[in-house]
Motif scaffolding. Structure first.
Motif, PDB file in Angstrom:
ATOM      1  N   MET A   1       0.818  -1.189   0.000  1.00  0.00           N
ATOM      2  CA  MET A   1       0.000   0.000   0.000  1.00  0.00           C
ATOM      3  C   MET A   1       0.867   1.260   0.000  1.00  0.00           C
ATOM      4  O   MET A   1       0.516   2.243  -0.631  1.00  0.00           O
ATOM      5  CB  MET A   1      -0.929  -0.039   1.216  1.00  0.00           C
ATOM      6  CG  MET A   1      -1.994   0.991   1.165  1.00  0.00           C
ATOM      7  SD  MET A   1      -3.042   0.667  -0.235  1.00  0.00           S
ATOM      8  CE  MET A   1      -4.409   1.663   0.137  1.00  0.00           C
ATOM      9  N   GLU A   2       1.974   1.215   0.725  1.00  0.00           N
ATOM     10  CA  GLU A   2       2.864   2.375   0.745  1.00  0.00           C
ATOM     11  C   GLU A   2       3.408   2.671  -0.637  1.00  0.00           C
ATOM     12  O   GLU A   2       3.548   3.834  -1.027  1.00  0.00           O
ATOM     13  CB  GLU A   2       4.010   2.150   1.723  1.00  0.00           C
ATOM     14  CG  GLU A   2       3.584   2.148   3.166  1.00  0.00           C
ATOM     15  CD  GLU A   2       4.727   1.813   4.097  1.00  0.00           C
ATOM     16  OE1 GLU A   2       5.852   1.590   3.606  1.00  0.00           O
ATOM     17  OE2 GLU A   2       4.504   1.777   5.306  1.00  0.00           O
ATOM     18  N   PHE A   3       3.723   1.605  -1.391  1.00  0.00           N
ATOM     19  CA  PHE A   3       4.230   1.792  -2.753  1.00  0.00           C
ATOM     20  C   PHE A   3       3.181   2.466  -3.639  1.00  0.00           C
ATOM     21  O   PHE A   3       3.516   3.343  -4.439  1.00  0.00           O
ATOM     22  CB  PHE A   3       4.650   0.448  -3.350  1.00  0.00           C
ATOM     23  CG  PHE A   3       5.109   0.554  -4.774  1.00  0.00           C
ATOM     24  CD1 PHE A   3       6.343   1.094  -5.087  1.00  0.00           C
ATOM     25  CD2 PHE A   3       4.287   0.128  -5.808  1.00  0.00           C
ATOM     26  CE1 PHE A   3       6.753   1.212  -6.393  1.00  0.00           C
ATOM     27  CE2 PHE A   3       4.694   0.233  -7.127  1.00  0.00           C
ATOM     28  CZ  PHE A   3       5.931   0.774  -7.428  1.00  0.00           C
ATOM     29  N   LEU A   4       1.931   2.079  -3.494  1.00  0.00           N
ATOM     30  CA  LEU A   4       0.866   2.670  -4.302  1.00  0.00           C
ATOM     31  C   LEU A   4       0.668   4.150  -3.959  1.00  0.00           C
ATOM     32  O   LEU A   4       0.494   4.980  -4.862  1.00  0.00           O
ATOM     33  CB  LEU A   4      -0.439   1.908  -4.101  1.00  0.00           C
ATOM     34  CG  LEU A   4      -0.493   0.510  -4.701  1.00  0.00           C
ATOM     35  CD1 LEU A   4      -1.802  -0.171  -4.347  1.00  0.00           C
ATOM     36  CD2 LEU A   4      -0.333   0.573  -6.204  1.00  0.00           C
ATOM     37  N   VAL A   5       0.683   4.461  -2.676  1.00  0.00           N
ATOM     38  CA  VAL A   5       0.526   5.860  -2.274  1.00  0.00           C
ATOM     39  C   VAL A   5       1.713   6.692  -2.767  1.00  0.00           C
ATOM     40  O   VAL A   5       1.536   7.785  -3.317  1.00  0.00           O
ATOM     41  CB  VAL A   5       0.366   5.977  -0.741  1.00  0.00           C
ATOM     42  CG1 VAL A   5       0.421   7.427  -0.291  1.00  0.00           C
ATOM     43  CG2 VAL A   5      -0.929   5.343  -0.296  1.00  0.00           C
ATOM     44  N   ALA A   6       2.923   6.173  -2.603  1.00  0.00           N
ATOM     45  CA  ALA A   6       4.111   6.892  -3.066  1.00  0.00           C
ATOM     46  C   ALA A   6       4.103   7.053  -4.582  1.00  0.00           C
ATOM     47  O   ALA A   6       4.452   8.120  -5.109  1.00  0.00           O
ATOM     48  CB  ALA A   6       5.373   6.165  -2.615  1.00  0.00           C
ATOM     49  N   SER A   7       3.687   6.010  -5.293  1.00  0.00           N
ATOM     50  CA  SER A   7       3.607   6.098  -6.756  1.00  0.00           C
ATOM     51  C   SER A   7       2.556   7.112  -7.188  1.00  0.00           C
ATOM     52  O   SER A   7       2.778   7.886  -8.132  1.00  0.00           O
ATOM     53  CB  SER A   7       3.271   4.736  -7.354  1.00  0.00           C
ATOM     54  OG  SER A   7       4.287   3.816  -7.086  1.00  0.00           O
ATOM     55  N   GLY A   8       1.415   7.110  -6.520  1.00  0.00           N
ATOM     56  CA  GLY A   8       0.371   8.082  -6.851  1.00  0.00           C
ATOM     57  C   GLY A   8       0.812   9.508  -6.624  1.00  0.00           C
ATOM     58  O   GLY A   8       0.568  10.386  -7.456  1.00  0.00           O
ATOM     59  N   ILE A   9       1.475   9.747  -5.512  1.00  0.00           N
ATOM     60  CA  ILE A   9       1.980  11.096  -5.229  1.00  0.00           C
ATOM     61  C   ILE A   9       3.051  11.482  -6.247  1.00  0.00           C
ATOM     62  O   ILE A   9       3.089  12.612  -6.738  1.00  0.00           O
ATOM     63  CB  ILE A   9       2.515  11.181  -3.786  1.00  0.00           C
ATOM     64  CG1 ILE A   9       1.359  11.051  -2.793  1.00  0.00           C
ATOM     65  CG2 ILE A   9       3.261  12.493  -3.550  1.00  0.00           C
ATOM     66  CD1 ILE A   9       1.801  10.903  -1.357  1.00  0.00           C
TER      67      ILE A   9
END
Length: 113
Positions: free
Chosen positions: A1-9
């Protein structure tokens, strides 16, 4: 989930910077807005999610940190105000110069157009 949030940002930031580098005023305003959204998401993500913690320090051991929410709320209000000012300046510039180019001059029509 952290990867998805970081990628989205990261993608939101990249899209905002790309739009900032465009020559017309509307993409520049849109880029500033998207970059503001990316900044807000970054600040909010840095606050972490606290589950089951009270918002105020009390008898329970810890408390949720309200600072990121307060910063994001303030940034949203400031973002709306600055977007309104930038849109007004863009409209005024188009009225004064007769062009919506950022520098006020239309690019020369080359042989490729």
């Amino acid at each position: 989930m952290e990867f998805l949030v970081a990628s989205g940002i990261g993608w939101t930031t990249a899209c905002g910077i790309y739009l900032l580098l465009r020559g017309r005023t509307f993409p520049v305003v849109l880029g500033l807005t998207i970059l503001g959204y990316a900044t807000n998401a970054f600040i909010f993500a840095m606050g972490r999610l606290w589950i089951g913690m009270p918002p105020i320090i009390g008898a329970a051991g810890g408390a949720a940190d309200p600072l990121p929410q307060a910063l994001v709320l303030t940034a949203i209000v400031i973002g709306f105000a600055t977007t309104g000012i930038v849109i007004e300046m863009a409209v005024r510039s188009q009225h004064e110069c007769g062009s919506d180019q950022v520098d006020g001059a239309e690019p020369a029509a080359g042989p490729h157009r």
